[in-house]
Design an enzyme around this catalytic site. Structure first.
Site, PDB file in Angstrom:
ATOM      1  CD  GLU A 174      -2.865  -1.310   2.319  1.00  0.00           C
ATOM      2  OE1 GLU A 174      -2.756  -0.499   3.247  1.00  0.00           O
ATOM      3  OE2 GLU A 174      -3.788  -2.133   2.230  1.00  0.00           O
ATOM      4  CD  GLU A 393      -3.817  -6.334   3.604  1.00  0.00           C
ATOM      5  OE1 GLU A 393      -4.645  -5.595   4.178  1.00  0.00           O
ATOM      6  OE2 GLU A 393      -2.598  -6.169   3.702  1.00  0.00           O
TER       7      GLU A 393
HETATM    8  C1  PNW Z   1      -4.504  -2.723   5.543  1.00  0.00           C
HETATM    9  N1  PNW Z   1      -8.896   1.869   4.476  1.00  0.00           N
HETATM   10  O1  PNW Z   1      -4.548  -1.343   5.671  1.00  0.00           O
HETATM   11  C2  PNW Z   1      -3.085  -3.086   5.959  1.00  0.00           C
HETATM   12  O2  PNW Z   1      -2.338  -3.604   4.889  1.00  0.00           O
HETATM   13  C3  PNW Z   1      -3.007  -3.983   7.145  1.00  0.00           C
HETATM   14  O3  PNW Z   1      -1.730  -3.886   7.724  1.00  0.00           O
HETATM   15  C4  PNW Z   1      -4.103  -3.645   8.136  1.00  0.00           C
HETATM   16  O4  PNW Z   1      -3.988  -4.368   9.325  1.00  0.00           O
HETATM   17  C5  PNW Z   1      -5.425  -3.945   7.460  1.00  0.00           C
HETATM   18  O5  PNW Z   1      -5.572  -3.224   6.261  1.00  0.00           O
HETATM   19  C6  PNW Z   1      -6.635  -3.645   8.329  1.00  0.00           C
HETATM   20  O6  PNW Z   1      -6.681  -2.289   8.681  1.00  0.00           O
HETATM   21  C7  PNW Z   1      -5.689  -0.634   5.367  1.00  0.00           C
HETATM   22  O7  PNW Z   1      -9.106   2.884   5.186  1.00  0.00           O
HETATM   23  C8  PNW Z   1      -6.100   0.341   6.258  1.00  0.00           C
HETATM   24  O8  PNW Z   1      -9.620   1.638   3.508  1.00  0.00           O
HETATM   25  C9  PNW Z   1      -7.161   1.168   5.955  1.00  0.00           C
HETATM   26  C10 PNW Z   1      -7.824   1.018   4.762  1.00  0.00           C
HETATM   27  C11 PNW Z   1      -7.446   0.037   3.875  1.00  0.00           C
HETATM   28  C12 PNW Z   1      -6.368  -0.787   4.177  1.00  0.00           C
END
Ligand code: PNW
Length: 503
Positions: A174, A393
């Site tokens: 990301e 994911e």
């Molecule tokens: C992912 N959103 O992050 C990360 O890759 C992980 O490390 C994390 O634990 C997981 O999602 C859950 O939060 C995101 O706001 C965080 O859409 C936020 C978003 C998307 C992905």
């Protein structure tokens, strides 16, 4: 269950890649063990009391660093054919660059070998936000061009060593988080934004520089992987992005807001390998703030992703802001992120999951039809040259687990069961009915872990983690996830696939 009964008979091909995911800092623990250097997250969790909502750290979490053998044996028993962890850069190179840490190397040797011996295929992310603190302290890490070669050296070391066992490499988790972290952290920090790449100061310039060098670092590794090293697998990075629909489909401002959301999130990075340069919309908005790529860099960047990986959790309705793009472009507070939109959550298929009441994360709603539309939008509109898409994911957090008094209730995670059922049905429909070439899907997360600023208080796991005994217990959603693939097809784990591991 799917609302469309005709979807029930659809199936996946045998080569559909699926499994579960995690990341080093979120599960390993052993933060100070065996020669590991500190990352920016070690610093944050220890120095900034209160920054992590429950004041937890990554020091122990699931102790995957010590318990990986049991973890893989269990995944193998459950029949999970692929596992997608990240490796820790400061375990290999405690100072980011310089001498390699032999204990760290020996550790990951055994991690790879254990997976392979269990018939599980590793899908490895090289960087999931644990920037070596030494590089941050010495030159600001991702905001400085020196990061490109330091990352390149780390990536070359790891890929050269393990490539024959790793069918898929992700260079970055990301990179969108170059833009999404607030630069004023920790003073008056806005929680929910991750110091993932550069941390703290630097503002708009730092965000843009971070994005720039991350793109270059990715492209340099991908070029080396194919042209020089001639790797066996495929390489890309994991995009972060959610689906957007116009709040009012006849409003030009809302439609524009959707387009800008996609372009400033996925397009910033994906647009580069699609076009070899920043897109016209980025250039028009950011003007001279955007650095130029040289011709050589453009050639290197273009086509540097073997497929499109998307971490997609949810969907939103976007509304244009007053004044439209022009107002947004002159918005001095967040000029690097001018989607020109306000967004609200959507349960587009009418699936009634409320936001704060039922869900631990304010940004995460169960919007399963969104993933079907999103995959169509990516393949047919945004990135028509992409060969295939992996949902790298997706997952759902439930808040009530912490409030629940019995283990039975914790394991009876019916909202998450619904989320996975519907989300997977919609991925399947996008593939089989709509003809989108989706080739894989990974659930987040293999078990409850350290959820960044939410610490241990937010649980995404398909297994419950007892933080005292460190035991893992499959939740209902784990069985539902496995049953879904049992019924619909996809890759199968097989000990016959286990090669004799020789490094
Ligand atoms: C992912 N959103 O992050 C990360 O890759 C992980 O490390 C994390 O634990 C997981 O999602 C859950 O939060 C995101 O706001 C965080 O859409 C936020 C978003 C998307 C992905």
């Amino acid at each position: 269950a799917s609302s469309d009964a005709s979807l029930n008979s659809l199936t996946l091909p045998d080569d559909f890649v699926w499994g579960l995911a995690s990341s080093a800092y979120q599960v390993e623990g052993a933060a100070k063990a065996e020669g590991k250097g500190p990352s920016i997250w070690d610093l944050l969790a220890h120095r900034d009391y209160g920054a992590v909502s429950d004041n937890s750290t990554g020091d122990i979490v699931a102790s995957h660093y010590y318990l990986y053998k049991q973890d893989f044996a269990r995944l193998a028993k459950l029949g999970v054919p692929y596992f997608s962890p990240s490796f820790s850069w400061p375990r290999f190179f405690p100072f980011g660059s310089g001498p390699v840490n032999k204990q760290g190397v020996a550790h990951y040797d055994d991690v790879i070998l254990s997976m392979v011996a269990n018939g599980i295929k590793p899908v490895v992310t090289l960087f999931h936000w644990d920037t070596p603190l030494a590089l941050f302290n010495s030159y600001g890490a991702w905001t400085d061009p020196r990061i490109v070669d330091d990352y390149f050296n780390y990536a070359k070391f790891v890929i050269s060593r393990y490539d024959k066992y790793v069918p898929i490499w992700y260079t970055f988790n990301e990179p969108q988080y170059c833009n999404w972290q607030y630069e004023n952290y920790p003073a008056g920090n806005s929680k929910g934004n991750y110091p993932a790449y550069h941390n703290i100061t630097g503002g708009i310039k730092a965000r843009i520089a971070c994005s720039h060098y991350t793109i270059l670092a990715h492209a340099k590794v991908a070029k080396w992987y194919h042209e020089e090293f001639k790797g066996n697998g495929r390489i890309t990075f994991k995009n972060s992005g959610n689906y957007y629909e116009a709040n009012n489909t006849s409003s030009a401002a809302d439609i524009d807001a959707v387009a800008r959301n996609f372009e400033f999130v996925l397009g910033w990075f994906g647009g580069c390998w699609r076009d070899g340069d920043y897109s016209p919309m980025l250039k028009a908005t950011l003007g001279s703030m955007l650095p130029n790529f040289t011709q050589e860099e453009k050639t290197m960047i273009k086509g540097s992703c073997d497929f499109f990986a998307i971490d997609a959790y949810t969907g939103y309705l976007a509304s244009g802001i007053k004044g439209g793009s022009a107002a947004c472009a002159s918005n001095s507070s967040h000029p690097a992120f001018p989607e020109c939109a306000s967004s609200s959550s959507v349960a587009a298929d009418g699936f009634p999951l409320g936001p704060s009441a039922d869900n631990a994360m304010s940004w995460l709603y169960s919007t399963p039809i969104g993933i079907r539309r999103f995959l169509n939008t990516i393949a047919k509109t945004l990135f028509p040259t992409v060969s295939d898409i992996v949902v790298s994911e997706f997952g759902f957090a439930e808040p009530f687990e912490g409030e629940q008094t019995s283990l039975t209730n914790i394991l009876w995670d019916l909202r998450r069961v619904d989320y996975y059922q519907n989300f997977l049905d919609n991925i399947l429909a996008a593939k089989v009915v709509d003809g989108v070439n989706v080739t894989g899907a990974f659930g987040w997360a293999v078990y409850d872990n350290f959820e960044w600023f939410s610490g241990s208080s937010v649980k995404f796991g398909l297994q419950y983690l007892n933080q005292t005994s460190l035991e893992r217990y499959p939740k209902a959603s784990m069985f539902q996830f496995l049953d879904w693939f049992k019924a619909k097809g996809g890759a199968r784990i097989s000990k016959d696939n286990a090669t004799t591991p020789l490094l």
